[in-house]
Design an enzyme around this catalytic site. Structure first.
Site, mmCIF file in Angstrom:
data_model
loop_
_atom_site.group_PDB
_atom_site.id
_atom_site.type_symbol
_atom_site.label_atom_id
_atom_site.label_comp_id
_atom_site.label_asym_id
_atom_site.label_seq_id
_atom_site.Cartn_x
_atom_site.Cartn_y
_atom_site.Cartn_z
ATOM 1 N N THR A 292 -8.839 -1.720 3.103
ATOM 2 C CA THR A 292 -8.502 -2.424 1.872
ATOM 3 C C THR A 292 -8.626 -3.927 2.067
ATOM 4 O O THR A 292 -9.110 -4.400 3.111
ATOM 5 C CB THR A 292 -7.111 -1.966 1.353
ATOM 6 O OG1 THR A 292 -6.914 -2.523 0.051
ATOM 7 C CG2 THR A 292 -5.979 -2.378 2.269
ATOM 8 N N LYS B 188 -12.950 -5.105 3.275
ATOM 9 C CA LYS B 188 -13.979 -4.160 2.809
ATOM 10 C C LYS B 188 -15.403 -4.651 3.107
ATOM 11 O O LYS B 188 -16.280 -3.855 3.395
ATOM 12 C CB LYS B 188 -13.830 -3.908 1.304
ATOM 13 C CG LYS B 188 -12.588 -3.084 0.958
ATOM 14 C CD LYS B 188 -12.596 -2.702 -0.506
ATOM 15 C CE LYS B 188 -11.313 -1.999 -0.883
ATOM 16 N NZ LYS B 188 -11.304 -1.521 -2.259
ATOM 17 N N THR C 246 -16.300 -15.745 -15.044
ATOM 18 C CA THR C 246 -17.397 -16.534 -14.471
ATOM 19 C C THR C 246 -18.701 -15.791 -14.730
ATOM 20 O O THR C 246 -18.991 -14.783 -14.067
ATOM 21 C CB THR C 246 -17.178 -16.707 -12.952
ATOM 22 O OG1 THR C 246 -15.835 -17.150 -12.741
ATOM 23 C CG2 THR C 246 -18.144 -17.690 -12.341
ATOM 24 N N SER D 84 0.816 -1.225 0.000
ATOM 25 C CA SER D 84 0.000 0.000 0.000
ATOM 26 C C SER D 84 0.845 1.268 0.000
ATOM 27 O O SER D 84 1.798 1.403 0.764
ATOM 28 C CB SER D 84 -0.911 0.019 1.227
ATOM 29 O OG SER D 84 -1.616 1.238 1.255
ATOM 30 N N ASN E 75 -17.269 -11.077 -17.799
ATOM 31 C CA ASN E 75 -16.518 -11.726 -16.722
ATOM 32 C C ASN E 75 -16.205 -13.172 -17.089
ATOM 33 O O ASN E 75 -16.925 -13.798 -17.865
ATOM 34 C CB ASN E 75 -17.331 -11.677 -15.414
ATOM 35 C CG ASN E 75 -16.449 -11.929 -14.203
ATOM 36 O OD1 ASN E 75 -15.327 -11.419 -14.131
ATOM 37 N ND2 ASN E 75 -16.928 -12.717 -13.255
HETATM 38 P P1 ATR Z 1 -11.364 -7.140 -6.454
HETATM 39 O O1 ATR Z 1 -11.955 -6.907 -5.102
HETATM 40 O O2 ATR Z 1 -9.968 -6.603 -6.623
HETATM 41 O O3 ATR Z 1 -12.279 -6.711 -7.571
HETATM 42 P P2 ATR Z 1 -12.161 -9.920 -6.710
HETATM 43 O O4 ATR Z 1 -13.447 -9.597 -6.057
HETATM 44 O O5 ATR Z 1 -11.427 -11.139 -6.310
HETATM 45 O O6 ATR Z 1 -11.133 -8.736 -6.561
HETATM 46 O O7 ATR Z 1 -12.429 -9.974 -8.310
HETATM 47 C C1 ATR Z 1 -11.443 -10.293 -9.227
HETATM 48 C C2 ATR Z 1 -11.980 -10.180 -10.661
HETATM 49 O O8 ATR Z 1 -10.917 -10.521 -11.554
HETATM 50 C C3 ATR Z 1 -13.118 -11.122 -10.984
HETATM 51 O O9 ATR Z 1 -13.934 -10.554 -11.982
HETATM 52 C C4 ATR Z 1 -12.364 -12.352 -11.540
HETATM 53 O O10 ATR Z 1 -13.139 -13.166 -12.377
HETATM 54 P P3 ATR Z 1 -14.004 -14.382 -11.766
HETATM 55 O O11 ATR Z 1 -15.252 -13.771 -11.197
HETATM 56 O O12 ATR Z 1 -14.255 -15.274 -12.929
HETATM 57 O O13 ATR Z 1 -13.130 -15.023 -10.706
HETATM 58 C C5 ATR Z 1 -11.301 -11.650 -12.349
HETATM 59 N N1 ATR Z 1 -10.111 -12.478 -12.616
HETATM 60 C C6 ATR Z 1 -9.104 -12.758 -11.755
HETATM 61 N N2 ATR Z 1 -8.168 -13.509 -12.374
HETATM 62 C C7 ATR Z 1 -8.591 -13.711 -13.651
HETATM 63 C C8 ATR Z 1 -8.054 -14.396 -14.803
HETATM 64 N N3 ATR Z 1 -6.878 -15.025 -14.756
HETATM 65 N N4 ATR Z 1 -8.782 -14.372 -15.933
HETATM 66 C C9 ATR Z 1 -9.969 -13.741 -16.004
HETATM 67 N N5 ATR Z 1 -10.515 -13.058 -14.967
HETATM 68 C C10 ATR Z 1 -9.844 -13.048 -13.805
#
Ligand code: ATR
Length: 281
Positions: A61, A65, A152, A14, A150
């Site tokens: 952070t 959160k 997923t 941070s 996204n």
């Molecule tokens: P944050 O709070 O930083 O937004 P998070 O809630 O863990 O973190 O969300 C991470 C995002 O990055 C999600 O949209 C995740 O997709 P999934 O919902 O499918 O998990 C996406 N993400 C992380 N790694 C990824 C990868 N290698 N390819 C595609 N999407 C990814």
């Protein structure tokens, strides 16, 4: 001495303490900005032992959160709808949970880049915590359409459902080349909220949007700030599209928080310079 700080675990990455302390010093506010790296099993005790009299507030952070929603005395409507608190303010000895991620994102778009989201078509990559705050704030700004892409799809669907209560035309799609072609044909703003392209992340070498599909006339905003030039930003520059890097949202959520804590105008340039220095730029 007044106390203020950032709460999270781990916190080594941070840079909030550097740019917030610079702002406090600029206004000659007698307060120290702490790095409260609190282990999960000590979080409740942290709240139980806060000395409220000298406590101005905190940034929150990862990974706290969502947890902080249940640890403060009151929550603003936006923090409630987003489902996360990233800023705690001591208001008359009550802890109030705010969310400045989305409002900071919008303020950076408007004031730093002169981009008004009203009436625009937006492609949002990702559906996690950061995406939720940004999507909520974009909907408040009366955008025309929002496409959530996204990995997923069910998570994207869930976010779309949540926003439809008061939203514009919202669509959830899978993050893949073929499904991106249609929304990319008529888009004004693309925002990456995933960790694709992040140093030490799951996929540091790639752009979440295939480089050859990046439209020249859309504003490309990557909220990842390490590295400052992500693969998405690099690809957008090659395509000659305008870009916004992740430092803007990071500093502007802090600017909004600073103004809530101190009721003073944040010294934006000083905070930017301190943030850049902390990142070695
Ligand atoms: P944050 O709070 O930083 O937004 P998070 O809630 O863990 O973190 O969300 C991470 C995002 O990055 C999600 O949209 C995740 O997709 P999934 O919902 O499918 O998990 C996406 N993400 C992380 N790694 C990824 C990868 N290698 N390819 C595609 N999407 C990814």
């Amino acid at each position: 001495m007044n106390r203020i700080g950032i709460l999270g675990y781990p916190l080594s990455h941070s840079i909030s303490p550097e740019f917030q302390q610079a702002a406090l010093d600029h206004h000659q506010i007698k307060a120290t900005f702490h790095r409260w790296e609190i282990k999960p099993d000590k979080l409740n005790a942290f709240f139980e032992t806060i000395e409220i009299v000298n406590f101005l507030g905190a940034s929150v952070t990862i990974p706290y959160k969502e947890k902080c929603l249940g640890l403060v005395d009151k929550i603003t409507d936006s923090a409630h709808l987003i489902g996360a608190v990233n800023c705690i303010v001591n208001q008359n000895n009550q802890l109030v949970g705010h969310n400045t991620d989305g409002s900071g994102f919008i303020r950076a778009l408007k004031t730093k880049h002169g981009f008004d989201p009203c009436g625009k078509n937006v492609l949002l990559i990702g559906a996690g915590g950061a995406a939720k705050a940004i999507a909520y704030s974009l909907v408040q700004e009366q955008i025309n359409t929002l496409t959530i892409a996204n990995r997923t799809v069910s998570r994207g669907d869930e976010l779309a459902q949540r926003l439809k209560l008061n939203g514009p035309k919202i669509n959830s799609i899978k993050l893949e080349r073929q499904t991106l072609i249609n929304p990319l044909s008529n888009v004004d703003l693309i925002v990456n909220t995933t960790s694709i392209g992040m140093k030490n992340g799951p996929d540091p070498e790639h752009s979440p949007v295939p480089p050859d599909l990046i439209p020249q006339n859309a504003l490309i905003n990557d909220i990842v700030y390490n590295p400052i030039e992500t693969p998405l930003i690099k690809a957008a520059k090659i395509r000659k599209a305008p870009t916004i890097g992740g430092l803007d949202m990071l500093v502007y959520q802090g600017i909004e928080a600073f103004e809530l804590w101190t009721k003073k105008d944040a010294p934006e340039n000083i905070m930017y310079d301190a943030a850049k220095k902390a990142l070695g730029l």
